[in-house]
Design an enzyme around this catalytic site. Structure first.
Site, mmCIF file in Angstrom:
data_model
loop_
_atom_site.group_PDB
_atom_site.id
_atom_site.type_symbol
_atom_site.label_atom_id
_atom_site.label_comp_id
_atom_site.label_asym_id
_atom_site.label_seq_id
_atom_site.Cartn_x
_atom_site.Cartn_y
_atom_site.Cartn_z
ATOM 1 N N LYS A 1 11.132 -0.411 -6.599
ATOM 2 C CA LYS A 1 12.141 0.477 -6.006
ATOM 3 C C LYS A 1 12.948 -0.227 -4.919
ATOM 4 C CE LYS A 1 9.811 4.682 -7.470
ATOM 5 N NZ LYS A 1 8.521 4.157 -7.974
ATOM 6 N N ARG A 2 13.398 -1.430 -5.218
ATOM 7 C CA ARG A 2 14.225 -2.162 -4.287
ATOM 8 C C ARG A 2 15.653 -1.585 -4.280
ATOM 9 N NH1 ARG A 2 9.608 -3.748 -3.253
ATOM 10 N NH2 ARG A 2 9.053 -5.898 -2.812
#
Lengths: 294, 294
Positions: B99-100
């Site tokens: 979830k960058r």
């Protein structure tokens, strides 16, 4: 128990600075493409600029790119900032720029990684997953977060500038008319994020990322979140930009805005001098704004 | 040049499975709170479930919590999946659940870390920063992303369910009337993200995270993004939930949905058996939907 932002404000007073020194060991700026070189690049910057730093902001990506060795380097850099703080007798907060965002036990693991494993005091987060994704990071008031609100990149408008309609169901009817305050209202998505953050900030440990390049947006975010600290990237060494950003975003107490600067300091011939000049420039603009009765 | 989703579809055909095995070495599930134990937990899961896995999804947070040692473990787990793939003669994609979300050279560094350093084929990303934050991850068509769209957590509504108004300026006026299609329209924020992703997906390497718990939302996202693959977390071992989720989200070709399952498999007495049963359950529901003429 101290809150993250009272900790930051103490440091701001100690060094008369709103400057946040970005630690971005981009591989192009290193003497060799190694984690050790990234570490040395940052240690040198910390040493040269600590007197003028209200905070340091290491960027996780430039360490992660070196894998496990990068994580060791990142931990060493944060430890060095702590040592430097003790030496000076004034603690400098470390904001881990990691832009995480996940839920439940995953978010708890990220919080543990940033705050306990690495020893950072604060982390940047995306707000897209909602309040329960922020909660694990703000349980302890000494640890803080900056939520992405209006970012400095060109594509920030794709989502953040969307107009969202709040369906405020009428609660009061006066003389057969709905009072204006209960009608549906429209705001930009980033403004809504600012309002939520202001509500969620019950422990004085939530701030907002607001690009200094967006002056009008900064004004709107300040109106929506009068109390919060902003992390305002996008300022170069240009005084004009800096002045309009500070005018739009500073709180009435002359605080509430951290100005992160990375390359303009790291690539200067004398980073310490560049940091000192920027700090003084910010101080001069603050003084002028104060004279103008702000 | 192969695209990420043609790679995934080849594997889906090879194993007749839409199951994505989540590798979440939560400390509570480990024999000891160490990176080595996290690694062994995952290696065991990979070995027992690889025959039924359309993809593996290691969760970065549960490795990062062990610092540098965790990164070494994560890299070893991904390498073990590659070895297992070669042994079976069918490559299994690795989706790094991280979830960058960041911009420019920072996003490039995260992409390099995930795809080159760790060897993942795909990564989960937050869309909040806009298109230019996604671009560095989708330059190479073999590497893919799943963008957060409508997540499975209770707080997902805070932002994702906001109603956004699209100001479609009238382009055509027919008999003095604006045609309906050019008037302003309202959609949920998550629907807008889905529409953007469908537009951005020019290399067949963008998918969406859509919580299987939200059946109505899944239908809306499928309507907004008819071609895209969904990563649909939130399914337990309950057939009912699974059936309504698949009905709402499968594409007309019976593909387009990966069902990630972590604990229900990892905590089962026999993880291989649990995975086989889930795969077959999904297959049975697909067959029934097919009979019903979907």
């Amino acid at each position: 128990m101290e809150s993250f932002f009272s900790f930051l404000e103490k440091r701001v007073d100690d060094c008369s600075s709103l400057l946040c020194i970005g630690l971005d060991p981009h591989v192009n700026d290193l003497s060799a493409p190694t984690a050790a070189s990234a570490r040395d690049f940052c240690l040198n910057l910390v040493k040269q600029t600590s007197r003028y730093a209200a905070a340091f902001k290491p960027n996780a990506a430039f360490f992660e790119v070196f894998g496990a060795d990068g994580w060791i380097a990142l931990k060493e850099v944060i430890a060095a900032i702590q040592e430097e703080s003790h030496r000076m007798g004034s603690m400098i907060p470390v904001i881990l720029d990691a832009k995480r965002g996940d839920i439940a036990s995953t978010a708890e693991a990220y919080a543990k990684s940033a705050f306990e494993m690495l020893g950072a005091h604060c982390i940047t987060l995306s707000p897209y997953l909602g309040k329960d994704s922020v909660d694990p990071f703000i349980q302890i008031s000494e640890k803080g977060v900056f939520l992405l609100c209006k970012t400095s990149n060109p594509g920030s408008g794709d989502l953040q500038d969307l107009v969202v309609t709040m369906d405020n169901r009428p609660q009061t009817v006066v003389n057969g008319q709905y009072s204006a305050s209960t009608m549906s209202s429209s705001v930009y998505l980033y403004e809504h994020v600012a309002k939520l953050a202001q509500q969620w900030n019950t422990k004085n440990n939530i701030g907002l990322v607001v690009g200094a390049t967006h002056v009008e947006a900064t004004k709107r975010v300040r109106a929506a979140a009068p109390d919060l600290w902003f992390l305002a990237p996008g300022v170069g060494a240009q005084g004009g930009e800096l002045e309009s950003a500070l005018k739009a975003g500073l709180r009435k107490d002359g605080k509430g805005m951290l100005i992160p600067v990375s390359r303009a300091i790291a690539r200067a011939e004398k980073p310490g001098l560049a940091a000192a000049e920027l700090r003084d420039q910010i101080g001069y603009i603050k003084m002028q704004l104060n004279r103008e009765g702000r």
